[in-house]
Design a protein around this motif. Structure first.
Motif, PDB file in Angstrom:
ATOM      1  N   MET A 107      -1.353  -1.292  -4.253  1.00 32.09           N
ATOM      2  CA  MET A 107      -1.288  -2.471  -5.114  1.00 32.09           C
ATOM      3  C   MET A 107      -2.263  -3.530  -4.617  1.00 32.09           C
ATOM      4  SD  MET A 107       2.637  -3.302  -6.040  1.00 32.09           S
ATOM      5  CE  MET A 107       2.484  -4.071  -7.614  1.00 32.09           C
ATOM      6  N   GLU A 108      -2.895  -4.177  -5.568  1.00 33.34           N
ATOM      7  CA  GLU A 108      -3.799  -5.278  -5.239  1.00 33.34           C
ATOM      8  C   GLU A 108      -2.986  -6.454  -4.705  1.00 33.34           C
ATOM      9  OE1 GLU A 108      -7.188  -5.366  -5.668  1.00 33.34           O
ATOM     10  OE2 GLU A 108      -7.148  -3.264  -6.267  1.00 33.34           O
ATOM     11  N   ARG A 109      -3.608  -7.243  -3.880  1.00 35.75           N
ATOM     12  CA  ARG A 109      -2.951  -8.435  -3.325  1.00 35.75           C
ATOM     13  C   ARG A 109      -2.511  -9.365  -4.462  1.00 35.75           C
ATOM     14  NH1 ARG A 109      -0.301  -9.691   1.195  1.00 35.75           N
ATOM     15  NH2 ARG A 109      -0.421 -11.889   1.609  1.00 35.75           N
ATOM     16  N   LEU A 110      -3.336  -9.431  -5.521  1.00 30.86           N
ATOM     17  CA  LEU A 110      -3.015 -10.278  -6.669  1.00 30.86           C
ATOM     18  C   LEU A 110      -1.730  -9.806  -7.337  1.00 30.86           C
ATOM     19  CD1 LEU A 110      -3.826 -12.592  -8.539  1.00 30.86           C
ATOM     20  CD2 LEU A 110      -5.239 -10.981  -9.810  1.00 30.86           C
ATOM     21  N   ASP A 111      -1.547  -8.497  -7.456  1.00 30.74           N
ATOM     22  CA  ASP A 111      -0.323  -7.957  -8.052  1.00 30.74           C
ATOM     23  C   ASP A 111       0.896  -8.355  -7.230  1.00 30.74           C
ATOM     24  OD1 ASP A 111      -1.815  -6.696 -10.036  1.00 30.74           O
ATOM     25  OD2 ASP A 111      -1.950  -4.823  -8.907  1.00 30.74           O
ATOM     26  N   ILE A 112       0.786  -8.264  -5.935  1.00 27.43           N
ATOM     27  CA  ILE A 112       1.897  -8.632  -5.052  1.00 27.43           C
ATOM     28  C   ILE A 112       2.195 -10.123  -5.202  1.00 27.43           C
ATOM     29  CG2 ILE A 112       2.624  -8.863  -2.638  1.00 27.43           C
ATOM     30  CD1 ILE A 112       1.039  -6.269  -2.081  1.00 27.43           C
ATOM     31  N   ARG A 162       6.425 -12.232  -0.915  1.00 23.26           N
ATOM     32  CA  ARG A 162       5.109 -11.598  -0.836  1.00 23.26           C
ATOM     33  C   ARG A 162       5.003 -10.742   0.438  1.00 23.26           C
ATOM     34  NH1 ARG A 162       1.912 -15.878  -1.521  1.00 23.26           N
ATOM     35  NH2 ARG A 162       2.027 -16.374   0.687  1.00 23.26           N
ATOM     36  N   ASP A 163       5.432 -11.291   1.563  1.00 26.84           N
ATOM     37  CA  ASP A 163       5.361 -10.555   2.828  1.00 26.84           C
ATOM     38  C   ASP A 163       6.256  -9.317   2.815  1.00 26.84           C
ATOM     39  OD1 ASP A 163       3.560 -12.418   3.765  1.00 26.84           O
ATOM     40  OD2 ASP A 163       5.060 -13.557   4.881  1.00 26.84           O
ATOM     41  N   VAL A 164       7.468  -9.471   2.301  1.00 28.27           N
ATOM     42  CA  VAL A 164       8.405  -8.348   2.249  1.00 28.27           C
ATOM     43  C   VAL A 164       7.886  -7.248   1.323  1.00 28.27           C
ATOM     44  CG1 VAL A 164      10.706  -7.642   1.483  1.00 28.27           C
ATOM     45  CG2 VAL A 164      10.440  -9.673   2.913  1.00 28.27           C
ATOM     46  N   GLY A 217       6.838  -3.533   2.545  1.00 30.58           N
ATOM     47  CA  GLY A 217       7.521  -2.384   1.955  1.00 30.58           C
ATOM     48  C   GLY A 217       6.554  -1.403   1.327  1.00 30.58           C
ATOM     49  N   LEU A 218       5.559  -1.917   0.643  1.00 29.68           N
ATOM     50  CA  LEU A 218       4.568  -1.045   0.007  1.00 29.68           C
ATOM     51  C   LEU A 218       3.708  -0.321   1.039  1.00 29.68           C
ATOM     52  CD1 LEU A 218       3.520  -3.304  -2.976  1.00 29.68           C
ATOM     53  CD2 LEU A 218       4.802  -1.157  -3.088  1.00 29.68           C
ATOM     54  N   ARG A 219       3.388  -0.982   2.140  1.00 27.85           N
ATOM     55  CA  ARG A 219       2.620  -0.312   3.198  1.00 27.85           C
ATOM     56  C   ARG A 219       3.399   0.866   3.772  1.00 27.85           C
ATOM     57  NH1 ARG A 219       0.953  -5.525   4.548  1.00 27.85           N
ATOM     58  NH2 ARG A 219       2.657  -5.760   6.011  1.00 27.85           N
ATOM     59  N   ARG A 220       4.702   0.703   3.919  1.00 28.66           N
ATOM     60  CA  ARG A 220       5.534   1.778   4.456  1.00 28.66           C
ATOM     61  C   ARG A 220       5.605   2.985   3.533  1.00 28.66           C
ATOM     62  NH1 ARG A 220      10.804  -0.630   5.268  1.00 28.66           N
ATOM     63  NH2 ARG A 220       9.889  -2.660   5.440  1.00 28.66           N
ATOM     64  N   LEU A 221       5.419   2.767   2.241  1.00 26.56           N
ATOM     65  CA  LEU A 221       5.493   3.865   1.276  1.00 26.56           C
ATOM     66  C   LEU A 221       4.275   4.785   1.330  1.00 26.56           C
ATOM     67  CD1 LEU A 221       6.900   2.036  -1.868  1.00 26.56           C
ATOM     68  CD2 LEU A 221       8.111   3.600  -0.349  1.00 26.56           C
ATOM     69  N   GLU A 222       3.204   4.330   1.971  1.00 24.61           N
ATOM     70  CA  GLU A 222       1.979   5.104   2.083  1.00 24.61           C
ATOM     71  C   GLU A 222       1.522   5.607   0.713  1.00 24.61           C
ATOM     72  OE1 GLU A 222       2.288   8.093   5.120  1.00 24.61           O
ATOM     73  OE2 GLU A 222       3.165   6.695   6.544  1.00 24.61           O
TER      74      GLU A 222
END
Length: 85
Positions: free
Chosen positions: A2-7, A34-36, A40-45
């Motif tokens: 996901m793009e940073r803008l989407d988050i 935003r941080d959470v 979470g998305l980083r953990r999903l790989e």
């Protein structure tokens, strides 16, 4: 991924759900959301659609090659069996 803008947009929408009386907390909540979300998305790989498509094409070519090799092995085994009899 996901793009940073989407988050940021998702975090903003979540923060907007906070009751108006807690307006001061909205800014902090938005940053926390935003941080959470990012963590979470980083953990999903997750992979991008493009990466997925490339891997799908590679898998299709690999499957076709394996099927061709299996066919060739069957032919060679048939030839070997015919010579052995």
């Amino acid at each position: 991924m996901m793009e940073r803008l989407d988050i940021d947009q998702i975090a903003l929408r979540l923060a907007s759900l906070v009751p108006p009386g807690l307006a001061d907390a909205q800014k902090d909540l938005r940053a926390n959301f935003r941080d959470v979300l990012a963590q979470g998305l980083r953990r999903l790989e997750l992979v991008t659609r493009e990466e997925f498509e490339v891997q799908s094409q590679l898998l299709a070519r690999t499957r076709a090659r394996v099927e061709e090799l299996e066919r060739r092995v069957a032919e060679l085994e048939a030839i070997a069996a015919a010579r052995g009899s």
